[in-house]
Design a protein around this motif. Structure first.
Motif, PDB file in Angstrom:
ATOM      1  N   UNK C 228      23.909 -57.452  84.450  1.00  0.00           N
ATOM      2  CA  UNK C 228      24.547 -56.411  84.289  1.00  0.00           C
ATOM      3  C   UNK C 228      25.957 -56.876  85.101  1.00  0.00           C
ATOM      4  N   UNK C 229      25.425 -57.145  86.449  1.00  0.00           N
ATOM      5  CA  UNK C 229      26.629 -57.591  87.439  1.00  0.00           C
ATOM      6  C   UNK C 229      27.517 -58.674  86.884  1.00  0.00           C
ATOM      7  N   UNK C 230      26.796 -59.760  86.086  1.00  0.00           N
ATOM      8  CA  UNK C 230      27.616 -61.031  85.827  1.00  0.00           C
ATOM      9  C   UNK C 230      28.584 -60.388  84.437  1.00  0.00           C
ATOM     10  N   UNK C 231      28.081 -59.534  83.512  1.00  0.00           N
ATOM     11  CA  UNK C 231      28.985 -59.100  82.615  1.00  0.00           C
ATOM     12  C   UNK C 231      29.936 -57.955  82.986  1.00  0.00           C
ATOM     13  N   UNK C 232      29.695 -57.459  84.354  1.00  0.00           N
ATOM     14  CA  UNK C 232      30.757 -56.563  84.850  1.00  0.00           C
ATOM     15  C   UNK C 232      31.995 -57.224  85.480  1.00  0.00           C
ATOM     16  N   UNK C 233      31.432 -58.264  86.482  1.00  0.00           N
ATOM     17  CA  UNK C 233      32.538 -58.951  87.213  1.00  0.00           C
ATOM     18  C   UNK C 233      33.231 -60.103  86.581  1.00  0.00           C
ATOM     19  N   UNK C 234      32.375 -60.568  85.378  1.00  0.00           N
ATOM     20  CA  UNK C 234      32.761 -61.434  84.270  1.00  0.00           C
ATOM     21  C   UNK C 234      33.080 -62.827  85.148  1.00  0.00           C
ATOM     22  N   UNK C 235      32.672 -62.896  86.411  1.00  0.00           N
ATOM     23  CA  UNK C 235      32.444 -64.284  87.229  1.00  0.00           C
ATOM     24  C   UNK C 235      31.435 -64.185  88.005  1.00  0.00           C
ATOM     25  N   UNK C 236      30.726 -65.335  88.156  1.00  0.00           N
ATOM     26  CA  UNK C 236      29.564 -65.296  89.050  1.00  0.00           C
ATOM     27  C   UNK C 236      29.788 -66.729  90.059  1.00  0.00           C
ATOM     28  N   UNK C 237      29.543 -66.392  91.279  1.00  0.00           N
ATOM     29  CA  UNK C 237      29.649 -67.699  92.385  1.00  0.00           C
ATOM     30  C   UNK C 237      28.312 -67.421  93.122  1.00  0.00           C
ATOM     31  N   UNK C 238      27.832 -68.693  93.501  1.00  0.00           N
ATOM     32  CA  UNK C 238      26.627 -68.566  94.389  1.00  0.00           C
ATOM     33  C   UNK C 238      26.771 -67.737  95.558  1.00  0.00           C
ATOM     34  N   UNK C 239      28.002 -67.738  96.186  1.00  0.00           N
ATOM     35  CA  UNK C 239      28.100 -67.045  97.498  1.00  0.00           C
ATOM     36  C   UNK C 239      27.884 -65.397  97.258  1.00  0.00           C
ATOM     37  N   UNK C 240      28.208 -64.764  96.034  1.00  0.00           N
ATOM     38  CA  UNK C 240      27.778 -63.387  95.870  1.00  0.00           C
ATOM     39  C   UNK C 240      26.434 -63.141  95.991  1.00  0.00           C
ATOM     40  N   UNK C 241      25.576 -64.121  96.070  1.00  0.00           N
ATOM     41  CA  UNK C 241      24.079 -63.669  96.087  1.00  0.00           C
ATOM     42  C   UNK C 241      23.534 -64.275  97.428  1.00  0.00           C
ATOM     43  N   UNK C 242      24.337 -64.234  98.431  1.00  0.00           N
ATOM     44  CA  UNK C 242      23.659 -64.813  99.736  1.00  0.00           C
ATOM     45  C   UNK C 242      22.852 -63.698 100.454  1.00  0.00           C
ATOM     46  N   UNK C 243      22.537 -64.096 101.646  1.00  0.00           N
ATOM     47  CA  UNK C 243      21.679 -63.226 102.543  1.00  0.00           C
ATOM     48  C   UNK C 243      22.144 -61.765 102.819  1.00  0.00           C
ATOM     49  N   UNK C 244      23.368 -61.766 102.975  1.00  0.00           N
ATOM     50  CA  UNK C 244      24.129 -60.370 103.142  1.00  0.00           C
ATOM     51  C   UNK C 244      23.508 -59.639 101.992  1.00  0.00           C
ATOM     52  N   UNK C 245      23.786 -60.019 100.635  1.00  0.00           N
ATOM     53  CA  UNK C 245      23.389 -59.211  99.604  1.00  0.00           C
ATOM     54  C   UNK C 245      22.085 -58.600  99.391  1.00  0.00           C
ATOM     55  N   UNK C 246      21.152 -59.589 100.043  1.00  0.00           N
ATOM     56  CA  UNK C 246      19.853 -59.024 100.175  1.00  0.00           C
ATOM     57  C   UNK C 246      19.612 -57.790 101.099  1.00  0.00           C
ATOM     58  N   UNK C 247      20.354 -58.252 102.011  1.00  0.00           N
ATOM     59  CA  UNK C 247      20.344 -57.199 103.225  1.00  0.00           C
ATOM     60  C   UNK C 247      20.813 -55.909 102.938  1.00  0.00           C
ATOM     61  N   UNK C 248      21.880 -55.918 102.042  1.00  0.00           N
ATOM     62  CA  UNK C 248      22.602 -54.619 101.763  1.00  0.00           C
ATOM     63  C   UNK C 248      21.518 -53.974 100.941  1.00  0.00           C
TER      64      UNK C 248
END
Lengths: 303, 264, 314
Positions: C228-248
């Motif tokens: 859903x996120x991919x087809x919402x932002x229309x752009x994916x980069x590896x930094x979007x899925x880093x440790x901080x996102x997990x912490x969130x």
């Protein structure tokens, strides 16, 4: 062969730094049973302390020089030990009786807080700053091998600190108390040990090591920035777990293994991009076979 | 030919250099009430852990209904008819009283993940059945009124009894009780003795208990085995055990046994 | 409420209401300001992430710090599929493609969840946290070096399929899934394993099965959220899925109260809105966020919205 030896030397130097940082993680884990995520940031603060202290020191003792370097390191160590003790006092002490998960998340919060605060333009700013030269540098050529004076300094400093740490933990009253607290906090308290003092001391000691590691790391790095602690911190933290968290020789061993692995992987083209992945991959593999790490003791749950 | 329900044949377990239980032979028949006693550290709980698969025997064999249990996981043994309580109470603290019992019925639950998601009529009927049976069991132990309380908020004696209810919910053929009377007052102990006899008869199960309270053990057990330093030193009826010089020596000290050397 | 059949009857009805409501509101998406719409979709995605992580960390008592990794697997898989397939399909079939891509992403993430669940059987607490954290990092490193998904520069031009309807419809499915799973005789095993593993196994509950199920299910929905996120932002980069996102996501679960779905949903909403509210103080935004984490842990470590589990529906 030369290549192998060269990588060995580089790996040893890098591994020594990881070992120093890993010791801090493992000591805190020993007494409080949680992973102090903010440790990596204390390392960064150590480098920044040196960065700001160096100009002041150079007006008294010329830099680069051995005396100057020692003086700068000493002041940074004192500053960082103070910060470490302060972090424990403010953030972790109120949570002493709470579940470990809570403390872990708090530690992550503290780490993020330090990182983001330091990145703010009014503090250090997010840009990379050149690290001042503390020691004269020289490359020694042994045949085809190149050993930089910095690498030697790193290895020698680490050895000295390890010996010092071993002495403190095994031969002093404070060290005995530390081991007692790590073994059983309640029993230690009943034996008249001031738990809070020991924990503060442990944080101070760990942060002091982190400060030196930070300076050593900065000496080898192109410059310093508020996030410089994250990568070495992560590796050191893997190293601590790899060796068996809570176990001091384990942390040193884990640090060396990781430093060597990273240098060798970095030297092989194609693998270098996967360095972080490899470090974690190896950690996971080892934990699968030795769930308590290389030197850690597996505890059997009493039923 | 019929097998004994449980048969330990030279069951031995070592932890490093320490032999916690050594060459333990024991047979338990269906519907028997057997006691396991011995001084502290004699290896009683370890024997329980061996029987329930928490620990693996280093040597010797254990058979349940004629089947060897080496390498069988605790949860599989439960499905083969062994259930237990724990010396240091181990309830599911965050679940309510009734949910503790229902969780233990998961073993005989006829539906899995998909039914839990679909929640059809059969699922609901079955959930109702599970609830009724849990309440029935709780009622026997007079715990039905506390059904919605958190398990960890119950008084100590109730927690011990709830552990027995939970163990019964798995429909065992052999129920192992680890110090069920610990921390109970004399009245509660008296009630407990009645209850143990009652459930043994009602559910037609064998009960094996580790207990320090001699009134309880002597009062209800049909047969008793005595462990000392991991070795079985006696087995017999309560009367026999009470008169056995070795048992008396184990409990009162070695002076009674003249031939035993006394080490300073 | 698991004891009252009336609620069970209602469970499926609530799911239906949720999906229909999401679809209807979605039809009026045009009325919303684009920025607001974006934030609302973010909320829905975070609800899916938090509720699915709650099954692993909350109900089953494991500790995963790698949820962003599962999200990445699902996101990249779904995005790649729609990037390759969508030019070949007529517009009418695009929603079908989207659904297929989401499910494929979810399944691959579930497979990854299986891969993490298996080591988790031998590890506990901090060690497990490290392994899952490491797993998340490994995924990030792999993606960063994978040319097929754009490597470090990211994946661009993903079709904009994600709508408010899809997001909240799937959020309703996730909530329904996790809640019904836990509120059953079968599902109480998750909580039993979390409370006391030794006791659980002595009661015939197979801890291995429950832990792996939790990881696989949690990862599946994280994968869906990634799609859903991919087809919402229309752009994916590896930094979007880093440790901080997990912490969130972990913070959402803790804030909501471990194992309490309703609280976790509210926490997901609040924590998505918080950075938006702080946008005007963008300089201080992350400083405030990290301070809030610390303060929350000190003041209300049990979560903001704790009520007694015996009455609450998990």
């Amino acid at each position: 062969m030369d290549w192998l030896l060269q990588q060995l030397i580089n790996g040893l130097a890098l591994g020594s730094i990881y070992a120093l940082i890993a010791l801090g993680y493992t000591m805190v884990y020993g007494v409080l049973r949680f992973i102090n995520f903010a440790h990596a940031d204390v390392l960064m603060l150590g480098a920044y302390a040196a960065y700001f202290v160096a100009p002041a020191v150079s007006s008294v003792v010329p830099l680069p020089s051995l005396t100057g370097a020692i003086l700068v390191s000493l002041i940074s160590v004192i500053i960082c030990a103070g910060i470490g003790i302060l972090i424990e006092f403010l953030a972790y002490r109120p949570l002493r009786k709470r579940p470990r998960l809570t403390v872990l998340i708090t530690a992550i919060g503290v780490s993020l807080f330090i990182e983001f605060t330091c990145q703010h333009s009014a503090v250090f700013g997010a840009d990379t700053k050149p690290f001042p030269k503390l020691l004269p540098e020289h490359d020694f050529h042994l045949g085809k091998l190149v050993v930089s004076s910095n690498d030697l300094v790193v290895v020698v400093t680490t050895l000295l600190l390890l010996a010092g740490l071993w002495f403190i933990v095994q031969r002093t009253k404070m060290g005995t108390a530390m081991r007692a607290v790590s073994h059983n906090q309640q029993a230690a308290a009943l034996m008249g040990i001031n738990i809070n003092r020991i924990i503060s001391f442990t944080f101070g000691l760990g942060s002091a090591l982190a400060a030196i590691a930070g300076i050593l790391y900065a000496m080898k790095a192109p410059g310093i920035d508020p996030l410089m602690g994250v990568q070495p911190g992560l590796r050191a933290f893997i190293a601590a777990v790899l060796g068996g968290i809570g176990n001091l020789p384990g942390a040193a061993l884990g640090g060396l293994i990781l430093g060597l692995l990273e240098t060798f992987a970095g030297g092989i083209s194609g693998l270098s991009n996967y360095r972080d992945g490899i470090a974690f991959g190896i950690l996971i593999l080892i934990l699968l076979f030795k769930p308590a790490g290389l030197l850690g003791k597996a505890t059997v749950e009493k039923v | 030919m019929s097998h004994p329900l449980l048969k330990l044949d030279h069951a031995t377990i070592r932890f490093g250099g320490l032999t916690a239980v050594s060459k333990f032979n024991l047979e338990v028949q269906p519907c028997e009430l057997i006691g396991l006693i011995g001084p502290n550290g004699a290896g009683k709980t370890t024997a329980f852990n061996m029987i329930t698969g928490v620990y693996q025997a280093t040597e010797g064999t254990i058979h349940l209904n004629g089947r060897c249990i080496a390498g069988v996981k605790p949860h599989e043994l439960t499905s083969q008819g062994i259930s237990r309580t724990f010396q240091n109470i181990r309830l599911f603290g965050s679940l309510s009283v009734i949910d503790n019992v229902r969780a233990a019925m998961q073993l005989h639950c006829k539906h899995g993940m998909s039914a839990s998601l679909w929640r059809g009529a059969r699922f609901k009927a079955h959930e109702k059945e599970v609830e009724n049976r849990a309440l029935e069991l709780l009622d026997i132990f007079k715990l039905a009124d506390t059904r919605d309380e958190e398990a960890k908020s119950l008084p100590y004696g109730d927690q011990r009894r709830l552990e027995i209810v939970r163990a019964l919910a798995t429909k065992p053929k052999l129920l192992l009780l680890d110090e069920p009377a610990a921390g109970m007052n004399p009245t509660e102990k008296e009630e407990l003795m009645h209850l143990i006899r009652f459930i043994k008869d009602k559910f037609q199960i064998a009960v094996m208990l580790v207990e320090h309270d001699m009134t309880v053990v002597m009062g209800i057990c049909e047969r008793i085995a005595v462990l000392e330093y991991g070795v079985k030193i006696a087995e017999g009826t309560p009367d026999q055990i009470q008169r056995d010089p070795k048992v008396i020596a184990a409990y009162l000290g070695t002076e009674v046994q003249k031939e035993a050397p006394i080490d300073a | 409420m698991s004891s009252s059949p009336a609620f069970l009857n209602g469970a499926k009805r609530w799911l239906l209401v949720g999906i229909v409501l999401a679809a209807v509101v979605s039809m009026f998406s045009g009325q919303f300001n684009r920025y607001h719409l974006g934030v609302i979709v973010d909320i829905g995605i975070n609800i899916i992430l938090a509720v699915s992580l709650n099954l692993i960390n909350g109900h089953t008592g494991q500790f995963s710090l790698g949820h962003a990794g599962f999200m990445a697997v699902g996101g990249y898989t779904a995005a790649k599929i729609s990037l390759v397939v969508s030019p070949m399909l007529p517009p009418a079939l695009q929603p079908l493609l989207f659904l297929g891509a989401l499910i494929a992403g979810g399944l691959l993430a579930a497979l990854a969840g299986f891969g993490v669940g298996v080591p988790s059987l031998r590890l506990k607490g901090d060690y497990l946290a490290i392994v899952t954290l490491g797993f998340g990092e490994i995924i990030r490193v792999i993606v960063q070096n994978m040319e097929a998904v754009g490597a470090a520069s990211g994946l661009k031009g993903i079709p904009k399929y994600t709508t408010l309807g899809w997001t909240f419809g799937l959020a309703a499915v996730t909530i329904y899934f996790v809640t019904s799973l836990v509120n059953s005789t079968y599902g109480r095993g998750f909580i039993a394993v979390s409370d006391d593993e030794v006791a659980a196994s002595s009661m015939g509950i197979n801890p291995v099965r429950y832990k792996v199920t939790a990881f696989v299910t949690g990862a599946f929905f994280a994968g869906i959220a990634g799609g859903l996120y991919a087809h919402h932002k229309q752009f994916l980069s590896p930094t979007g899925f880093d440790f901080l996102k997990s912490i969130d996501i972990v913070v959402m679960v803790i804030l909501g109260g471990m194992g309490r779905t309703a609280g976790v949903v509210v926490a997901a909403i609040l924590l998505t809105l918080l950075p938006e509210v702080l946008r005007q103080f963008s300089e201080y935004r992350m400083i405030i966020y990290s301070l809030l984490i610390i303060i929350l842990m000190m003041a209300r470590p049990q979560g903001l919205f704790t009520w007694n589990r015996k009455k609450g529906a998990a």
